[in-house]
Design a protein around this motif. Structure first.
Motif, PDB file in Angstrom:
ATOM      1  N   ARG A  22       0.004  38.996 -30.898  1.00 30.32           N
ATOM      2  CA  ARG A  22      -0.407  39.121 -32.288  1.00 30.32           C
ATOM      3  C   ARG A  22       0.165  40.414 -32.880  1.00 30.32           C
ATOM      4  O   ARG A  22       0.118  41.470 -32.232  1.00 30.32           O
ATOM      5  CB  ARG A  22      -1.936  39.144 -32.435  1.00 30.32           C
ATOM      6  CG  ARG A  22      -2.601  37.779 -32.347  1.00 30.32           C
ATOM      7  CD  ARG A  22      -2.611  37.193 -30.957  1.00 30.32           C
ATOM      8  NE  ARG A  22      -3.207  38.125 -30.017  1.00 30.32           N
ATOM      9  CZ  ARG A  22      -2.937  38.148 -28.712  1.00 30.32           C
ATOM     10  NH1 ARG A  22      -2.065  37.293 -28.197  1.00 30.32           N
ATOM     11  NH2 ARG A  22      -3.509  39.021 -27.904  1.00 30.32           N
ATOM     12  N   VAL A  23       0.698  40.311 -34.097  1.00 25.97           N
ATOM     13  CA  VAL A  23       1.279  41.465 -34.776  1.00 25.97           C
ATOM     14  C   VAL A  23       0.654  41.568 -36.165  1.00 25.97           C
ATOM     15  O   VAL A  23       0.739  40.624 -36.964  1.00 25.97           O
ATOM     16  CB  VAL A  23       2.814  41.348 -34.897  1.00 25.97           C
ATOM     17  CG1 VAL A  23       3.383  42.573 -35.611  1.00 25.97           C
ATOM     18  CG2 VAL A  23       3.450  41.188 -33.520  1.00 25.97           C
ATOM     19  N   LEU A  82      -2.788  48.174 -29.074  1.00 24.28           N
ATOM     20  CA  LEU A  82      -1.776  48.494 -30.077  1.00 24.28           C
ATOM     21  C   LEU A  82      -0.765  49.505 -29.532  1.00 24.28           C
ATOM     22  O   LEU A  82      -1.088  50.681 -29.340  1.00 24.28           O
ATOM     23  CB  LEU A  82      -2.448  49.032 -31.340  1.00 24.28           C
ATOM     24  CG  LEU A  82      -1.564  49.220 -32.574  1.00 24.28           C
ATOM     25  CD1 LEU A  82      -0.892  47.917 -32.973  1.00 24.28           C
ATOM     26  CD2 LEU A  82      -2.388  49.771 -33.733  1.00 24.28           C
ATOM     27  N   GLU A  83       0.457  49.044 -29.304  1.00 30.64           N
ATOM     28  CA  GLU A  83       1.489  49.872 -28.681  1.00 30.64           C
ATOM     29  C   GLU A  83       2.649  50.212 -29.613  1.00 30.64           C
ATOM     30  O   GLU A  83       3.340  51.215 -29.408  1.00 30.64           O
ATOM     31  CB  GLU A  83       2.044  49.163 -27.438  1.00 30.64           C
ATOM     32  CG  GLU A  83       1.002  48.898 -26.360  1.00 30.64           C
ATOM     33  CD  GLU A  83       1.547  48.086 -25.213  1.00 30.64           C
ATOM     34  OE1 GLU A  83       2.734  47.702 -25.276  1.00 30.64           O
ATOM     35  OE2 GLU A  83       0.795  47.829 -24.252  1.00 30.64           O
ATOM     36  N   GLU A  93      -9.533  48.516 -38.198  1.00 26.99           N
ATOM     37  CA  GLU A  93      -9.886  48.635 -36.774  1.00 26.99           C
ATOM     38  C   GLU A  93     -10.486  47.335 -36.248  1.00 26.99           C
ATOM     39  O   GLU A  93     -10.136  46.872 -35.153  1.00 26.99           O
ATOM     40  CB  GLU A  93     -10.885  49.783 -36.586  1.00 26.99           C
ATOM     41  CG  GLU A  93     -11.348  49.964 -35.143  1.00 26.99           C
ATOM     42  CD  GLU A  93     -12.432  51.016 -35.015  1.00 26.99           C
ATOM     43  OE1 GLU A  93     -13.251  50.908 -34.071  1.00 26.99           O
ATOM     44  OE2 GLU A  93     -12.471  51.953 -35.845  1.00 26.99           O
ATOM     45  N   TYR A  94     -11.357  46.727 -37.035  1.00 30.71           N
ATOM     46  CA  TYR A  94     -11.989  45.482 -36.591  1.00 30.71           C
ATOM     47  C   TYR A  94     -10.958  44.378 -36.389  1.00 30.71           C
ATOM     48  O   TYR A  94     -10.930  43.719 -35.341  1.00 30.71           O
ATOM     49  CB  TYR A  94     -13.041  45.025 -37.599  1.00 30.71           C
ATOM     50  CG  TYR A  94     -13.582  43.643 -37.313  1.00 30.71           C
ATOM     51  CD1 TYR A  94     -14.554  43.450 -36.327  1.00 30.71           C
ATOM     52  CD2 TYR A  94     -13.098  42.527 -37.993  1.00 30.71           C
ATOM     53  CE1 TYR A  94     -15.033  42.187 -36.035  1.00 30.71           C
ATOM     54  CE2 TYR A  94     -13.574  41.261 -37.701  1.00 30.71           C
ATOM     55  CZ  TYR A  94     -14.545  41.097 -36.725  1.00 30.71           C
ATOM     56  OH  TYR A  94     -15.006  39.830 -36.435  1.00 30.71           O
ATOM     57  N   GLN A  95     -10.076  44.167 -37.376  1.00 31.21           N
ATOM     58  CA  GLN A  95      -9.143  43.043 -37.263  1.00 31.21           C
ATOM     59  C   GLN A  95      -8.101  43.274 -36.177  1.00 31.21           C
ATOM     60  O   GLN A  95      -7.837  42.372 -35.375  1.00 31.21           O
ATOM     61  CB  GLN A  95      -8.452  42.764 -38.602  1.00 31.21           C
ATOM     62  CG  GLN A  95      -7.509  41.558 -38.501  1.00 31.21           C
ATOM     63  CD  GLN A  95      -7.032  41.052 -39.841  1.00 31.21           C
ATOM     64  OE1 GLN A  95      -7.769  41.101 -40.818  1.00 31.21           O
ATOM     65  NE2 GLN A  95      -5.804  40.561 -39.891  1.00 31.21           N
ATOM     66  N   LEU A  96      -7.492  44.455 -36.133  1.00 31.43           N
ATOM     67  CA  LEU A  96      -6.494  44.704 -35.095  1.00 31.43           C
ATOM     68  C   LEU A  96      -7.113  44.648 -33.708  1.00 31.43           C
ATOM     69  O   LEU A  96      -6.505  44.121 -32.767  1.00 31.43           O
ATOM     70  CB  LEU A  96      -5.841  46.076 -35.315  1.00 31.43           C
ATOM     71  CG  LEU A  96      -4.960  46.225 -36.562  1.00 31.43           C
ATOM     72  CD1 LEU A  96      -4.419  47.647 -36.655  1.00 31.43           C
ATOM     73  CD2 LEU A  96      -3.814  45.219 -36.562  1.00 31.43           C
ATOM     74  N   GLY A  97      -8.327  45.162 -33.587  1.00 31.67           N
ATOM     75  CA  GLY A  97      -9.001  45.131 -32.288  1.00 31.67           C
ATOM     76  C   GLY A  97      -9.409  43.729 -31.885  1.00 31.67           C
ATOM     77  O   GLY A  97      -9.216  43.323 -30.735  1.00 31.67           O
ATOM     78  N   ARG A 146      -0.675  43.621 -30.576  1.00 25.40           N
ATOM     79  CA  ARG A 146       0.281  44.385 -29.773  1.00 25.40           C
ATOM     80  C   ARG A 146       1.067  45.353 -30.660  1.00 25.40           C
ATOM     81  O   ARG A 146       1.524  46.406 -30.203  1.00 25.40           O
ATOM     82  CB  ARG A 146       1.239  43.408 -29.084  1.00 25.40           C
ATOM     83  CG  ARG A 146       2.250  44.045 -28.141  1.00 25.40           C
ATOM     84  CD  ARG A 146       1.604  44.430 -26.828  1.00 25.40           C
ATOM     85  NE  ARG A 146       2.575  44.974 -25.902  1.00 25.40           N
ATOM     86  CZ  ARG A 146       3.337  44.227 -25.094  1.00 25.40           C
ATOM     87  NH1 ARG A 146       3.246  42.900 -25.123  1.00 25.40           N
ATOM     88  NH2 ARG A 146       4.180  44.798 -24.255  1.00 25.40           N
ATOM     89  N   ALA A 147       1.256  44.989 -31.912  1.00 25.79           N
ATOM     90  CA  ALA A 147       2.037  45.803 -32.836  1.00 25.79           C
ATOM     91  C   ALA A 147       1.480  45.635 -34.236  1.00 25.79           C
ATOM     92  O   ALA A 147       0.723  44.702 -34.517  1.00 25.79           O
ATOM     93  CB  ALA A 147       3.508  45.391 -32.796  1.00 25.79           C
ATOM     94  N   VAL A 148       1.877  46.551 -35.119  1.00 25.11           N
ATOM     95  CA  VAL A 148       1.536  46.431 -36.532  1.00 25.11           C
ATOM     96  C   VAL A 148       2.721  46.946 -37.344  1.00 25.11           C
ATOM     97  O   VAL A 148       3.398  47.895 -36.952  1.00 25.11           O
ATOM     98  CB  VAL A 148       0.242  47.202 -36.881  1.00 25.11           C
ATOM     99  CG1 VAL A 148       0.402  48.693 -36.686  1.00 25.11           C
ATOM    100  CG2 VAL A 148      -0.204  46.910 -38.312  1.00 25.11           C
TER     101      VAL A 148
END
Length: 549
Positions: free
Chosen positions: A76-77, A145-146, A114-118, A123-125
């Motif tokens: 997921r990005v 998140l790398e 933070e909620y959605q990415l977590g 893996r990326a944004v």
């Protein structure tokens, strides 16, 4: 009622969906355009034209970078930026390597990001430089998140803009703390030649966060084929002509804006003028400069333009195709008559739909507009009305839950089999919306079973507002409900129980101000009421309906 055979089917419209360049992911349509019409403008941003060749090459370079960094099929990005040319570049680069786009609203604040990415275990944004600080503040709380890529909107502005450029687009925030600038990637990387092979109808390409029937936002998983099917069906039903020029103002992070601003331009080879925000004068000027013949709009935008001083002297006679949606105020026959007198264009209600179905489940036949309705089902799309208790199909004229089935419906909620089982049953999406079909097969929406609040067209989920408000140290319990609002349709009211030590020491306005700083603008409560307790069942389940009553 099963509406596979609609009474008012428009003459000449096929019942089966056909695909302009065959059944394949839309990013492959992009590469067809790159090959066939390389020098034609794909997007225009304040006068800066991005050709199909540049769009395709930039997409391939970003895809090569992501792949080198270990982002792979199924990852997921996050995509967190305003409408801009970089948005479709990033969107298609993610999908080219078989990864999954998870769009975030650029209005989101730290806790929401933070909620959605977590939750998505991103893996990326890829973020706008104006939003990079938000990502970096929450990055340590998102272990997955790398990779962080950012881009300045100013990179795609021309030296001599044709339209007034908002100040925030001209800014060039510094890139730091491990983020990589998109311009550096495009300068240094070689284009990735071959896309990752995907299963069109089963592999996931998009995870858009929605509430379903209840709860905090969940990732609805949609296939590559979902976007292809709905784009092709919408183009056919709404008689969108290939080529031509469109105006895109609706947020690309929203499923409707994504369809009209990201998928439709590539599928139809239409040049698209991008605006990140609605401003009446800028929109009118865009029509005058670029003679856009198509615009997906919402009713308040049309009203704002109609109310501009001297608007009758402006030249808007280029518009030919103008679907509109009732956000906040309805699309009425009176509004349509005013708009047609000004532009010559016939507006109509755009569609009924939801994130779980990639939206656009209905369309309005231009030859037989029925005001107040949502139109008739798209080709190859079945809609039924079920009794709210027995869930048996109901005949025309009787109101019940709207359920939808087509080959593009979502595959389920990310890591939520319980919620998936509640909403997706035997291929049918149980929408939580209530409506009926009239004698002619037109769908009428009448209400919601679910407690979702609609503010200016955005879906606001009570549990989400409540979870965010409980971060405030004085609030021990709270309940969010929707109350009528003349301009926004609904607005959020929060009923709050304060910690005993803080009673009388915090005001309603102080909580509203805190919410404004910590929630997206469309979401934060405008009204707050303090109570000593909240109504609940014997098991402790909150009874929001009693608060509404």
């Amino acid at each position: 009622m099963n509406t596979k055979n609609t009474d008012y089917w428009p003459p000449g419209l096929p019942r089966e969906v056909s695909y302009l360049n065959g059944e394949k992911p839309i990013h492959e349509y992009l590469f067809d355009n790159e090959r066939d019409i390389p020098d034609r403008p794909a997007y225009i941003f304040y006068g800066r034209a991005v050709t199909w060749k540049e769009l395709g090459q930039s997409t391939r370079k970003l895809a090569a970078f992501l792949k080198e960094k270990g982002v792979s099929k199924g990852d997921r990005v996050g995509l967190y930026m305003q409408n801009c040319p970089q948005y479709p570049i990033a969107h298609y680069a993610i999908q080219m390597i078989g990864s999954i786009v998870s769009p975030l609203n650029p209005q989101y604040k730290d806790a929401e990001v933070e909620y959605q990415l977590g939750n998505a275990e991103a893996r990326a944004v890829i973020a706008g430089a104006d939003l990079l600080a938000t990502v970096q503040r929450v990055q340590s709380s998102v272990p997955s998140l790398e990779v962080v890529v950012c881009t300045a909107y100013a990179d795609y502005l021309p030296e001599s803009p044709t339209l007034d450029v908002p100040a925030f687009l001209k800014e060039r925030p510094s890139v730091a703390n491990g983020a990589v600038d998109l311009s550096q990637i495009l300068a240094e990387y070689q284009p990735l030649e071959e896309p990752e092979p995907v299963d069109l109808w089963n592999d996931i390409s998009l995870m858009t966060f929605t509430s379903g029937t209840t709860g905090r936002p969940k990732g609805a998983m949609l296939s590559f084929g979902s976007a292809l099917y709905k784009t092709a069906a919408s183009m056919m039903a709404n008689k969108v002509e290939p080529d031509g020029c469109s105006l895109a103002v609706a947020p690309f992070c929203h499923i409707a804006g994504m369809n009209s601003g990201v998928y439709m331009p590539v599928y139809t080879r239409r040049t698209t003028v991008i605006l990140p925000r609605f401003d009446p004068e800028t929109v009118v000027r865009a029509f005058e400069v670029y003679r856009c013949d198509m615009w997906y709009s919402i009713a308040p935008m049309l009203r704002a333009i109609l109310d501009m001083p001297g608007i009758e002297q402006r030249n808007l006679r280029c518009i030919r195709n103008n679907p509109a949606t009732s956000f906040g105020i309805p699309v009425t026959e009176k509004l349509a008559e005013e708009w047609k007198a000004l532009t010559g264009a016939q507006i109509h209600e755009a569609a009924f739909g939801l994130s779980e179905t990639h939206t656009s489940d209905t369309f309005m036949p231009k030859e037989r507009i029925k005001w107040g309705s949502c139109g008739i089902p798209m080709p190859e799309n079945e809609i039924r009305i079920l009794d709210l208790e027995s869930e048996e199909p109901l005949p025309k004229g009787q109101s019940g839950q709207i359920v939808i089935r087509n080959k593009g419906v979502f595959k389920g909620y990310w890591k939520r089999p319980d919620a998936t089982a509640e909403t997706l049953r035997d291929g049918w999406v149980h929408t939580g919306d209530v409506g009926y079909f009239d004698e002619d097969g037109y769908l009428f929406f009448t209400g919601r079973i679910k407690e979702m609040i609609k503010c200016s067209g955005y879906s606001v989920f009570p549990e989400d507002v409540e979870a965010l408000m409980l971060r405030h140290p004085t609030v021990t319990q709270c309940a969010a409900i929707g109350v009528p609002d003349e301009k926004r349709g609904e607005t959020v009211k929060l009923v709050a129980v304060l910690h005993p030590d803080h009673k009388g020491q915090v005001t309603e306005q102080e909580l509203i101000d805190w919410a404004r700083e910590n929630m997206a603008a469309y979401k934060y409560p405008r009204i707050i009421e303090f109570r000593d307790s909240l109504p609940a069942t014997g098991a402790g389940k909150l009874l929001r309906r009693l608060l509404k009553d």
